[in-house]
Write a protein that holds these residues in place. Structure first.
Motif, PDB file in Angstrom:
ATOM      1  N   TRP A  40      -2.367  -1.658  -3.283  1.00 48.53           N
ATOM      2  CA  TRP A  40      -3.063  -0.360  -3.766  1.00 48.53           C
ATOM      3  C   TRP A  40      -2.221   0.286  -4.761  1.00 48.53           C
ATOM      4  CZ3 TRP A  40      -3.570   4.456  -0.102  1.00 48.53           C
ATOM      5  CH2 TRP A  40      -4.380   5.203  -0.472  1.00 48.53           C
ATOM      6  N   THR A  82      -3.657   6.376  10.282  1.00 49.24           N
ATOM      7  CA  THR A  82      -4.640   5.452   9.629  1.00 49.24           C
ATOM      8  C   THR A  82      -5.409   4.641  10.782  1.00 49.24           C
ATOM      9  OG1 THR A  82      -3.836   5.674   7.376  1.00 49.24           O
ATOM     10  CG2 THR A  82      -5.429   3.465   7.968  1.00 49.24           C
ATOM     11  N   GLU A 109      -8.370  -2.726  -5.134  1.00 49.57           N
ATOM     12  CA  GLU A 109      -7.088  -2.596  -4.780  1.00 49.57           C
ATOM     13  C   GLU A 109      -6.828  -4.094  -5.571  1.00 49.57           C
ATOM     14  OE1 GLU A 109      -9.143  -2.007  -2.625  1.00 49.57           O
ATOM     15  OE2 GLU A 109      -8.361  -0.413  -1.255  1.00 49.57           O
ATOM     16  N   TYR A 144       0.640  -1.177   0.045  1.00 48.17           N
ATOM     17  CA  TYR A 144      -0.076   0.088   0.184  1.00 48.17           C
ATOM     18  C   TYR A 144       0.747   1.237  -0.028  1.00 48.17           C
ATOM     19  CZ  TYR A 144      -4.444  -2.751   0.618  1.00 48.17           C
ATOM     20  OH  TYR A 144      -5.444  -3.296   0.392  1.00 48.17           O
ATOM     21  N   ARG A 166       0.313   3.623  10.527  1.00 51.16           N
ATOM     22  CA  ARG A 166      -1.286   3.279  10.678  1.00 51.16           C
ATOM     23  C   ARG A 166      -1.033   2.676  12.249  1.00 51.16           C
ATOM     24  NH1 ARG A 166      -2.338  -1.883   8.497  1.00 51.16           N
ATOM     25  NH2 ARG A 166      -0.294  -2.858   8.696  1.00 51.16           N
ATOM     26  N   LYS A 192      -4.234   4.156   4.477  1.00 51.99           N
ATOM     27  CA  LYS A 192      -5.524   4.379   3.762  1.00 51.99           C
ATOM     28  C   LYS A 192      -6.150   5.890   4.011  1.00 51.99           C
ATOM     29  CE  LYS A 192      -7.494   2.180   0.932  1.00 51.99           C
ATOM     30  NZ  LYS A 192      -7.451   1.963  -0.635  1.00 51.99           N
ATOM     31  N   ASP A 193      -6.162   6.148   5.324  1.00 52.93           N
ATOM     32  CA  ASP A 193      -6.763   7.327   5.962  1.00 52.93           C
ATOM     33  C   ASP A 193      -5.711   8.723   5.546  1.00 52.93           C
ATOM     34  OD1 ASP A 193      -9.445   6.704   7.015  1.00 52.93           O
ATOM     35  OD2 ASP A 193      -8.427   6.100   8.790  1.00 52.93           O
ATOM     36  N   ASP A 221      -6.428 -10.206   1.721  1.00 51.88           N
ATOM     37  CA  ASP A 221      -5.485  -8.859   1.062  1.00 51.88           C
ATOM     38  C   ASP A 221      -4.190  -9.614   0.321  1.00 51.88           C
ATOM     39  OD1 ASP A 221      -4.466  -6.771  -0.189  1.00 51.88           O
ATOM     40  OD2 ASP A 221      -4.879  -5.714   1.692  1.00 51.88           O
ATOM     41  N   LYS A 255      -8.615  -7.865  -1.997  1.00 48.94           N
ATOM     42  CA  LYS A 255      -7.660  -7.014  -2.501  1.00 48.94           C
ATOM     43  C   LYS A 255      -6.474  -7.625  -2.788  1.00 48.94           C
ATOM     44  CE  LYS A 255      -9.951  -3.656   0.816  1.00 48.94           C
ATOM     45  NZ  LYS A 255     -10.640  -2.618  -0.096  1.00 48.94           N
ATOM     46  N   ASN A 315     -16.027   3.090   6.238  1.00 45.96           N
ATOM     47  CA  ASN A 315     -14.873   1.993   5.985  1.00 45.96           C
ATOM     48  C   ASN A 315     -15.049   0.867   6.905  1.00 45.96           C
ATOM     49  OD1 ASN A 315     -13.374   5.002   5.733  1.00 45.96           O
ATOM     50  ND2 ASN A 315     -13.404   3.865   4.001  1.00 45.96           N
ATOM     51  N   HIS A 336       0.991   2.888  -5.425  1.00 44.02           N
ATOM     52  CA  HIS A 336       1.726   3.271  -3.994  1.00 44.02           C
ATOM     53  C   HIS A 336       2.761   2.047  -3.683  1.00 44.02           C
ATOM     54  CE1 HIS A 336      -0.894   6.455  -3.657  1.00 44.02           C
ATOM     55  NE2 HIS A 336      -2.002   5.628  -3.627  1.00 44.02           N
TER      56      HIS A 336
END
Ligand SMILES: *[C@@H]1O[C@H](CO)[C@@H](O)[C@H](O)[C@H]1NC(C)=O
Ligand SMILES: *[C@@H]1O[C@H](CO)[C@@H](O)[C@H](O)[C@H]1NC(C)=O
Ligand SMILES: *[C@@H]1O[C@H](CO)[C@@H](O)[C@H](O)[C@H]1NC(C)=O
Ligand SMILES: *[C@@H]1O[C@H](CO)[C@@H](O)[C@H](O)[C@H]1NC(C)=O
Ligand SMILES: *[C@@H]1O[C@H](CO)[C@@H](O)[C@H](O)[C@H]1NC(C)=O
Ligand SMILES: *[C@@H]1O[C@H](CO)[C@@H](O)[C@H](O)[C@H]1NC(C)=O
Length: 465
Positions: free
Chosen positions: A257, A174, A290, A123, A133, A127-128, A232, A254, A225, A260
């Motif tokens: 992402w 995040t 993703e 990623y 995170r 994400k946030d 993933d 997923k 979310n 990134h």
């Protein structure tokens, strides 16, 4: 007669090839969870189940103590009835975390009890927010043979505070998951209720041999979310017999992402079975968006009862390319109060894959829907990025949008689909299992209408296990 028998043997061969291909993907639970010769209770480490005392140290100390049993068949950490407030803690290999039916593990509402960890390599950023995170409440990395279970005990993330911070844009990092396991193999998560996750509830990433069975996941319909289960960059995953009602996707597969870091890590998701799932929430069952870390393939889902969502089945290739979604079979679905029954979108080329179809060999069959706004959105990009999309035996009633389907740059096949799909998806289904997937020759031989289908679904048999 001769022609008939040639056709019949072609059919049988095609079916046999198909069955061999999918038969390997079983979704069976071991006869019993591993027996742990050693067991301790969290109370032996000073934990207090009053809902107020912070027990992070007790969880950490108990698990540190249990390290010494890892090579002796492993150990169990038991959480008895009570409310056990805690910050994030990490599991070890050969451990069973077992909750009493009246045990509630409560996530602390102080963000400093959830340490900051690096973004995932696939990623590149949170994400946030771009930087690190918060670590999940129950975390593990590089583990083998881990079980998280209980007689419907509860893990409650008390995510309400996190949802407010996210809505007001005052997060510093995040948001965390309830459970995240990274680089792990041999994972079972079963017989529990997970509530109010700050973010996605259960996140296996870079994992294999994962079984998630008989769990309930709950979060407010408007919570941001709060996906249920997000396999993933993981393979050999089975998710079965779950009830999920959240603010976002129920289950979403997923694999990294966009640009990134997805493309650089090259960890696809494949061989994932999703069966007997009931749920309601923002999104239904989704693959993508993703998909950049290699892609998503060999996914089977059946026995899905979906309601009150924006999309029923969504398949979305990454906007910036570098990934694919292929070999997907979704069957035996009922949908009620769903905005768009099917969303299939293929993003741009990019990643040197511009000439290849990004989304290919997707079969969706045996679906009934009530109170659906739009039947389908199937949108590729110029150059044929969506190919071999098959729809069969689908009855959506009371579809409101006109036209009911919206399509572009897509090509596929259909059979007994109402309302009728767009012209590029109306080719007759070829008798060739390498294009459209079939589950059961007998059922295929009987044309089913909507009312037949509902009774057929009741006795719907998952393909294995
Ligand atoms: C599902 O979990 C409940 C407890 O939450 C348990 O009583 C039941 O036996 C489990 N069902 C299966 C099929 O394992
Ligand atoms: C487990 O608990 C949840 C929440 O209380 C409840 O909705 C669900 O029906 C229970 N599941 C089982 C199998 O008892
Ligand atoms: C963000 O950081 C500030 C300053 O350290 C702190 O006061 C605040 O509680 C933090 N908020 C969250 C949601 O982490
Ligand atoms: C697919 O995943 C299941 C676990 O869900 C596993 O048992 C099976 O061996 C896997 N199939 C292949 C071909 O690896
Ligand atoms: C099915 O399609 C594949 C690839 O297009 C082709 O090679 C094969 O001969 C076909 N099989 C039958 C039975 O038509
Ligand atoms: C669907 O099947 C039922 C039960 O056999 C039958 O009564 C009904 O006429 C069929 N409907 C259509 C549109 O074929």
């Amino acid at each position: 007669m001769r022609r008939f028998s040639t056709l019949l043997s072609a059919l049988l061969i095609a079916a046999a090839i198909h069955e061999a291909r999918w038969a390997a993907a079983s979704c069976r639970r071991a006869k019993s969870d591993p027996v742990r010769p050693h067991s301790v209770s969290i109370t032996e480490f000073g934990a207090v189940g009053d809902g107020v005392t912070l027990n992070t140290k007790a969880f950490q100390n108990a698990i540190f103590y249990l390290h010494s049993f890892a090579d002796k068949g492993g150990a169990q950490l038991f959480v008895p009835a009570g409310k056990w407030l805690t910050g994030s803690f990490s599991l070890i290999s050969h451990l069973t975390l077992s909750l009493d039916k009246d045990a509630v593990i409560l996530g602390s509402t102080d963000p400093s009890d959830w340490p900051i960890v690096d973004p995932l390599p696939s990623y590149g950023q949170g994400k946030d927010l771009p930087r690190g995170r918060h670590q999940s409440l129950i975390f593990g990395s590089h583990l083998t043979d881990v079980v998280i279970t209980g007689g419907n005990g509860t893990v409650d993330g008390q995510g309400g505070v996190w949802w407010e911070w996210a809505r007001n844009h005052i997060l510093n990092f995040t948001r965390p998951h309830l459970v995240e396991l990274m680089h792990s193999t041999g994972v079972v998560i079963s017989d529990l209720t997970f509530k109010n996750s700050p973010f996605w509830a259960i996140h296996p990433v870079y994992c294999s041999q994962v079984l998630i069975q008989n769990i309930t996941i709950l979060a407010a319909p408007d919570s941001p979310n709060t996906d249920g289960i997000d396999p993933d960059s993981s393979c050999n995953v089975c998710i079965k017999d779950c009830y999920i009602s959240t603010g976002d996707d129920l289950i979403v597969v997923k694999s990294g992402w966009d640009d990134h870091g997805g493309a650089a890590t090259a960890r696809p998701s494949f061989n994932i079975t999703i069966t007997q799932i009931t749920g309601s929430g923002g999104g239904g069952i989704t693959l993508g968006s993703e998909t950049s870390s290699g892609g998503i393939s060999d996914i089977r889902a059946d026995g899905l009862r979906l309601s009150n969502s924006k999309s029923g089945i969504a398949i979305r290739a990454a906007a910036t390319g570098g990934g694919y979604i292929r070999n997907i079979l979704i069957s035996g679905v009922t949908m009620t109060n769903v905005e768009t029954a099917f969303v299939i979108t293929g993003g741009g080329g990019g990643g040197g894959l511009a000439e290849l179809p990004l989304v290919k060999s997707i079969t969706i069959r045996d679906v009934v829907g009530e109170n659906i706004k739009q039947a389908g959105i199937v949108e590729g990009i110029e150059g044929g990025s969506l190919r071999d999309i098959c729809f069969s035996n689908i009855a959506l009633n009371n579809v409101k949008s006109e036209p009911p389907w919206r399509c572009s740059y897509s090509e596929g096949y259909s059979d007994r689909v109402s309302p009728e799909p767009c012209p590029p998806l109306r080719n007759p289904i070829p008798i060739n299992s390498s294009v459209c997937y079939w589950l059961d020759r007998r059922r295929r031989a009987q044309p089913l209408n909507g009312s037949h289908l509902i009774s057929a679904l009741v006795e719907f048999a998952p393909f294995a296990g």
